[in-house]
Write a protein that holds these residues in place. Structure first.
Motif, PDB file in Angstrom:
ATOM      1  N   GLY A  95       0.819  -1.203   0.000  1.00  0.00           N
ATOM      2  CA  GLY A  95       0.000   0.000   0.000  1.00  0.00           C
ATOM      3  C   GLY A  95       0.851   1.250   0.000  1.00  0.00           C
ATOM      4  N   CYS A  97       0.730   5.793   0.651  1.00  0.00           N
ATOM      5  CA  CYS A  97       0.014   6.964   1.156  1.00  0.00           C
ATOM      6  C   CYS A  97       0.843   8.208   0.893  1.00  0.00           C
ATOM      7  CB  CYS A  97      -0.268   6.839   2.642  1.00  0.00           C
ATOM      8  SG  CYS A  97      -1.158   8.263   3.323  1.00  0.00           S
ATOM      9  N   ARG A  98       0.253   9.163   0.183  1.00  0.00           N
ATOM     10  CA  ARG A  98       0.868  10.467  -0.035  1.00  0.00           C
ATOM     11  C   ARG A  98      -0.137  11.540   0.360  1.00  0.00           C
ATOM     12  NH1 ARG A  98       3.910   9.565  -5.912  1.00  0.00           N
ATOM     13  NH2 ARG A  98       5.443   8.029  -5.151  1.00  0.00           N
ATOM     14  N   THR A 109      -1.587  11.525  -8.419  1.00  0.00           N
ATOM     15  CA  THR A 109      -1.519  11.040  -7.042  1.00  0.00           C
ATOM     16  C   THR A 109      -2.738  10.186  -6.712  1.00  0.00           C
ATOM     17  OG1 THR A 109      -0.198  12.920  -6.301  1.00  0.00           O
ATOM     18  CG2 THR A 109      -1.461  11.741  -4.619  1.00  0.00           C
ATOM     19  N   ARG A 110      -3.919  10.659  -7.129  1.00  0.00           N
ATOM     20  CA  ARG A 110      -5.145   9.866  -6.912  1.00  0.00           C
ATOM     21  C   ARG A 110      -5.026   8.493  -7.558  1.00  0.00           C
ATOM     22  NH1 ARG A 110      -9.365  11.894 -10.771  1.00  0.00           N
ATOM     23  NH2 ARG A 110      -7.997  10.627 -12.099  1.00  0.00           N
ATOM     24  N   HIS A 113      -2.678   5.936  -5.852  1.00  0.00           N
ATOM     25  CA  HIS A 113      -3.313   5.231  -4.739  1.00  0.00           C
ATOM     26  C   HIS A 113      -4.266   4.146  -5.239  1.00  0.00           C
ATOM     27  CE1 HIS A 113      -1.889   8.729  -2.472  1.00  0.00           C
ATOM     28  NE2 HIS A 113      -2.087   8.030  -1.377  1.00  0.00           N
ATOM     29  N   ASN A 117      -3.283   0.547  -4.034  1.00  0.00           N
ATOM     30  CA  ASN A 117      -4.100   0.164  -2.882  1.00  0.00           C
ATOM     31  C   ASN A 117      -5.345  -0.644  -3.259  1.00  0.00           C
ATOM     32  OD1 ASN A 117      -2.227   1.641  -1.483  1.00  0.00           O
ATOM     33  ND2 ASN A 117      -3.628   3.264  -0.851  1.00  0.00           N
ATOM     34  N   GLU A 156      -5.654  13.186   3.488  1.00  0.00           N
ATOM     35  CA  GLU A 156      -5.620  11.742   3.244  1.00  0.00           C
ATOM     36  C   GLU A 156      -6.711  11.270   2.288  1.00  0.00           C
ATOM     37  OE1 GLU A 156      -3.778  10.055   7.454  1.00  0.00           O
ATOM     38  OE2 GLU A 156      -5.946   9.990   7.117  1.00  0.00           O
ATOM     39  N   ALA A 158      -7.111  10.507  -0.887  1.00  0.00           N
ATOM     40  CA  ALA A 158      -6.864   9.367  -1.778  1.00  0.00           C
ATOM     41  C   ALA A 158      -6.642   8.091  -0.979  1.00  0.00           C
ATOM     42  CB  ALA A 158      -5.668   9.652  -2.680  1.00  0.00           C
ATOM     43  N   TYR A 159      -5.877   8.205   0.088  1.00  0.00           N
ATOM     44  CA  TYR A 159      -5.599   7.040   0.930  1.00  0.00           C
ATOM     45  C   TYR A 159      -6.881   6.548   1.598  1.00  0.00           C
ATOM     46  CZ  TYR A 159      -3.346   4.183   4.542  1.00  0.00           C
ATOM     47  OH  TYR A 159      -2.953   3.149   5.368  1.00  0.00           O
ATOM     48  N   THR A 162      -9.275   4.804  -0.884  1.00  0.00           N
ATOM     49  CA  THR A 162      -8.852   3.485  -1.361  1.00  0.00           C
ATOM     50  C   THR A 162      -8.858   2.445  -0.250  1.00  0.00           C
ATOM     51  OG1 THR A 162      -6.529   4.185  -1.111  1.00  0.00           O
ATOM     52  CG2 THR A 162      -7.523   4.375  -3.301  1.00  0.00           C
ATOM     53  N   LYS A 163      -8.512   2.846   0.962  1.00  0.00           N
ATOM     54  CA  LYS A 163      -8.529   1.869   2.054  1.00  0.00           C
ATOM     55  C   LYS A 163      -9.956   1.506   2.453  1.00  0.00           C
ATOM     56  CE  LYS A 163      -4.212   0.895   2.838  1.00  0.00           C
ATOM     57  NZ  LYS A 163      -3.689  -0.484   2.745  1.00  0.00           N
TER      58      LYS A 163
END
Length: 268
Positions: A95, A97-98, A109-110, A113, A117, A156, A158-159, A162-163
């Protein structure tokens, strides 16, 4: 090597060069599993050597591969089967994360992820499940997060997105494969001391990243971050027959960080 819960099992572990993946790999070997360590970083070989140094009888292969590339994951799963004769457990850990303000977050960036992820987990599952179907059983452990499904911090997006998606994937796969004896569960980690968290700390406080990490611990009732091997213990349980009636579960491992309503009210 500890004889026990993973003896005779073969696992593929993604993101295994460092951090959580390294902790998962070390723990799986401790309990007797044969493992394939997958990572985009060639240093996965050095990590495997370190684990072999701890457990001389360890049976480990490494594959340098990108989880976002489906064919590379199909090939990694095939190498695992060829080396060890089966593929019983998939630990979908890789995984990224940015952090960035939402209005400034780029499409690149999107998509980065999403590729790692979400697609990375999707690809790992699709690569491993055919072997589990052949064997009539299997276990998949997906690394989701408390972020997105339970809590979130600024930057966070995008992170978190996705999570949180991985919770839905876990539930769906659990239902779809339950009657074919493949269990699917996910972990929801708070914070562990890993290279990814250290990078996030630099992005949060470039002048003093260590203070950002210390501040995380302040907000955790247990007053510390997790060790990667503690996360490995959860993955080992979920991949073992000890969890034989557990599927579709979201297991929070966060030292209690999502429990307090406030940090200023109460007798403590």
């Amino acid at each position: 090597m500890v004889q026990g819960k993973l003896e005779g099992k073969v696992a593929i572990i993604t993101g295994a060069a460092a951090g959580l993946g390294e902790g998962i790999a070390e723990t799986y070997v401790k309990y007797g599993a044969k493992i394939c360590m997958v990572d985009l970083d060639p240093n996965v070989d050095k990590t495997a050597d370190r684990i072999r140094g701890m457990y001389p009888d360890a049976q480990i292969i490494t594959v340098v591969a990108n989880v976002a590339d489906k064919q590379q994951m199909i090939d990694a799963a095939a190498k695992t089967k060829e080396a060890f004769g089966s593929l019983d457990v998939a630990c979908c850990n890789a995984g990224v994360c940015r952090l960035a303000p939402f209005e400034e977050m780029t499409d690149e960036t999107r998509d980065f992820h999403i590729d790692v992820n979400i697609k990375g987990v999707w690809n790992t599952c699709q690569a491993a499940i055919p072997y589990m179907l052949e064997e009539g059983k299997g276990a998949i452990v997906i690394a989701s997060s408390v972020t997105g499904d339970i809590v979130a911090d600024a930057g966070e997006a995008a992170y978190a997105m996705t999570k949180a998606a991985l919770v839905g994937l876990t539930r769906c796969l659990a239902v779809e494969y339950a009657d074919r004896h493949i269990r699917v569960n996910c972990s929801q980690l708070g914070y562990a001391r890993t290279p990814m968290v250290e990078k996030m700390a630099v992005e949060s406080n470039p002048e003093d990243p260590e203070s950002a990490i210390n501040d995380i611990a302040v907000g955790v009732p247990m007053k510390r971050l997790a060790k990667p091997t503690e996360v490995g213990e959860l993955f080992a349980f979920l991949g073992s027959d000890e969890a034989s009636y557990l599927t579709g579960s979201q297991v929070v491992i966060d030292g209690g960080s999502t429990l307090p309503e406030t940090m200023s009210i109460g007798t403590n």
